[in-house]
Design a protein around this motif. Structure first.
Motif, PDB file in Angstrom:
ATOM      1  N   CYS A  80     160.221  90.860 106.820  1.00  0.00           N
ATOM      2  CA  CYS A  80     159.653  91.991 106.060  1.00  0.00           C
ATOM      3  C   CYS A  80     159.675  93.258 106.916  1.00  0.00           C
ATOM      4  N   PRO A  81     160.301  94.327 106.432  1.00  0.00           N
ATOM      5  CA  PRO A  81     160.319  95.564 107.205  1.00  0.00           C
ATOM      6  C   PRO A  81     158.995  96.323 107.056  1.00  0.00           C
ATOM      7  N   VAL A  82     158.708  97.215 107.981  1.00  0.00           N
ATOM      8  CA  VAL A  82     157.623  98.189 107.816  1.00  0.00           C
ATOM      9  C   VAL A  82     158.204  99.534 108.234  1.00  0.00           C
ATOM     10  N   GLU A  83     158.374 100.420 107.253  1.00  0.00           N
ATOM     11  CA  GLU A  83     158.962 101.730 107.555  1.00  0.00           C
ATOM     12  C   GLU A  83     158.211 102.806 106.809  1.00  0.00           C
ATOM     13  N   GLY A  84     157.875 103.859 107.546  1.00  0.00           N
ATOM     14  CA  GLY A  84     157.147 104.958 106.918  1.00  0.00           C
ATOM     15  C   GLY A  84     158.046 106.000 106.292  1.00  0.00           C
ATOM     16  N   GLY A  85     159.333 105.971 106.609  1.00  0.00           N
ATOM     17  CA  GLY A  85     160.230 107.001 106.061  1.00  0.00           C
ATOM     18  C   GLY A  85     160.201 108.274 106.884  1.00  0.00           C
ATOM     19  N   GLY A  98     159.527 111.602 108.642  1.00  0.00           N
ATOM     20  CA  GLY A  98     158.327 112.379 108.928  1.00  0.00           C
ATOM     21  C   GLY A  98     157.073 111.546 109.108  1.00  0.00           C
ATOM     22  N   ALA A  99     157.159 110.220 108.944  1.00  0.00           N
ATOM     23  CA  ALA A  99     155.972 109.377 109.103  1.00  0.00           C
ATOM     24  C   ALA A  99     155.717 109.150 110.592  1.00  0.00           C
ATOM     25  N   PRO A 100     154.473 108.816 110.947  1.00  0.00           N
ATOM     26  CA  PRO A 100     154.215 108.490 112.347  1.00  0.00           C
ATOM     27  C   PRO A 100     155.053 107.293 112.765  1.00  0.00           C
ATOM     28  N   GLN A 101     155.389 107.221 114.059  1.00  0.00           N
ATOM     29  CA  GLN A 101     156.187 106.070 114.475  1.00  0.00           C
ATOM     30  C   GLN A 101     155.290 104.889 114.801  1.00  0.00           C
ATOM     31  N   PRO A 121     155.297 100.059 119.369  1.00  0.00           N
ATOM     32  CA  PRO A 121     155.583  98.623 119.447  1.00  0.00           C
ATOM     33  C   PRO A 121     154.625  97.868 120.359  1.00  0.00           C
ATOM     34  N   GLY A 122     154.069  98.531 121.379  1.00  0.00           N
ATOM     35  CA  GLY A 122     153.190  97.845 122.313  1.00  0.00           C
ATOM     36  C   GLY A 122     151.743  97.793 121.869  1.00  0.00           C
ATOM     37  N   TRP A 123     151.439  98.314 120.664  1.00  0.00           N
ATOM     38  CA  TRP A 123     150.048  98.365 120.192  1.00  0.00           C
ATOM     39  C   TRP A 123     149.750  97.187 119.276  1.00  0.00           C
TER      40      TRP A 123
END
Ligand SMILES: [Zn+2]
Length: 472
Positions: free
Chosen positions: A274-279, A281-284, A287-289
């Motif tokens: 399952c992807p998670v993408e904001g598109g 201009g979305a916040p990035q 990965p370490g959080w």
């Protein structure tokens, strides 16, 4: 002859010829925020003038009920019945929005005026939730026309106006009207897809649990020169206490808050790939959080999150040379049905005491919105996913719950309906902030998907019907 293809084409024509745009523009122009008492009349006007005539024109019987709680917005119900042997679908939306935040929008934008810029429609409520329920109703209108004034199923609608205040009164209302609202399934739209161009079904929502952490050490501030170094600083105590709740990489340390059985094999399977993408201009995604070893999808759909929503000691806008008397943080846990919210506050108390933070008080601890979940493999979920796939020509991502909240638990608890949410927005839509917008391409896909679904529901091949029998 009326066909599925022609119903979908009719709905897309309503999208492409500006019909849906103009409808949405009229709805956005009603500043129906429930978060500002000055707009109470607009909230009612949204139901009375924005929605009621449209529903009546489609053959619905419409009633606008007072909220069971004094001082909160009305609830519109509508029904369009074609017969007791037909499936009964319940749909839900909310006509209220968060505040306009007029001064914070881009200078060329106004929250109460629909404005197209590139691939976006800007305006308060375009994503949350006017654009989404208006889209579903436009698709319905197209199917109704294509089928010559019938649907082939019964449809009930609940449109509340208090969602942005925590859906106050909705639970009592649904409980008191359970026979009238009885249905086989809830199908509604709100929230984001997992990625802008990935058709999504969410079969529930995460819950929210809020609490304050308070450290009160003395009646007033004391001179930072004479007392700094001698008197305990509440801000430092609070910061360290929070540091025992979550580490500097976002891993939660109160392990009793987490799903009781961890991430189950079933959840892993549902969220696999399952992807998670904001598109744009979305916040990035950092990965370490968060919890090590989990994918982004597992972190927000299969796990709990802890967030410090606000935190204060002294007066940051006007500091004085003093050791502050107190410090306070307002915190939130987002959790799935796999966690036990009744144990959140007791577990935290034990945890803080064990870490030597008995001085930190836990106040106002409560669930704001409960978590909900229908089995992602439920026959109704499969039915809707198959229908969407037929309309869009590619697979649908099913998630066990949205990462955000919605009052689906109310319908699951009192009506026993499975929950099928079909979001038309995306994570980067800025709902609740300035510059809220709807992405045009996913919305257009949503229009096709909903027209196909409304069509299929009338074809007589749905999963077994149960719930509404009692009410017939
Ligand atoms: Zn909202």
């Amino acid at each position: 002859m009326a066909t599925r293809e022609r119903a979908v084409a009719r709905a897309l024509a309503a999208f492409d010829d500006g019909g849906f745009h103009d409808r949405l523009a009229a709805l956005v122009a009603i500043p129906s925020t429930s978060q500002d008492p000055d707009h109470q009349a607009d909230v009612r006007r949204y139901l009375e003038n924005g929605i009621r005539p449209w529903l009546e024109q489609m053959g619905f019987t419409v009633t606008i009920h007072p909220n069971p709680e004094q001082g909160f917005g009305p609830i519109l119900t509508a029904e369009r019945m074609e017969g007791p042997s037909r499936p009964t679908i319940l749909t839900y939306g909310h006509g209220d929005t968060v505040r306009g935040l007029e001064n914070q929008w881009r200078p060329d934008l106004n929250p109460w005026r629909l404005h197209q810029d590139g691939n976006r429609w800007y305006g308060r409520g375009t994503a949350d939730n006017k654009g989404q329920h208006a889209l579903n109703l436009t698709a319905l209108d197209s199917v109704l026309t294509e089928r010559g004034g019938r649907l082939g199923f019964n449809l009930k609608l609940v449109l509340e106006t208090c969602e942005e205040r925590g859906s106050i009164g909705l639970r009592e209302f649904v409980a008191a009207n359970r026979d009238q609202l009885a249905a086989d399934v809830l199908i509604g739209s709100d929230g984001p897809r997992v990625a802008p161009m990935v058709p999504t079904i969410a079969t529930g929502t995460r819950g929210t649990f809020h609490f304050d952490l308070a450290v009160d050490l003395r009646p007033g501030g004391v001179h930072s020169g004479h007392w700094g170094g001698l008197a305990v600083d509440p801000a430092v105590i609070l910061a360290h206490a929070i540091g025992t709740i979550i580490d500097r990489s976002g891993r939660m340390l109160v392990r009793d808050w987490l799903p009781r059985n961890g991430l189950t094999p079933q959840m892993r399977k549902v969220l696999d790939g399952c992807p998670v993408e904001g598109g744009d201009g979305a916040p990035q995604i950092d990965p370490g959080w968060g919890e090590p070893g989990l994918t982004p999808a597992e972190k927000i759909y299969g796990w709990a999150s802890f967030i410090v929503l606000a935190m204060v000691s002294g007066q940051p806008e006007n500091p004085v040379n003093a050791v502050a008397p107190n410090a306070r943080a307002h915190c939130q846990i987002r959790y799935t049905v796999d966690s036990d919210p009744a144990g959140f506050a007791p577990a935290l108390r034990l945890h803080l005491d064990a870490a030597g933070f008995g001085v930190v008080r836990i106040e106002n601890a409560a669930i704001r919105m409960p978590a909900s979940r229908t089995d992602p493999a439920h026959p109704w979920v499969r039915f809707v996913a198959a229908s969407m796939q037929t309309s869009l020509g590619r697979p649908v991502q099913v998630i066990p719950n949205s990462s955000g909240g919605l009052p689906g638990d109310v319908f699951a608890d009192h009506l026993g309906t499975p929950l099928v949410w079909i979001p038309h927005s995306y994570n980067g839509c800025k709902q609740h902030g300035p510059d809220e917008h709807l992405l045009i391409a996913p919305a257009r896909e949503g229009m096709a998907a909903m027209a196909g679904l409304w069509w299929d529901l009338g074809e007589g091949e749905t999963p077994p019907l149960i719930a509404h029998r009692a009410a017939e």
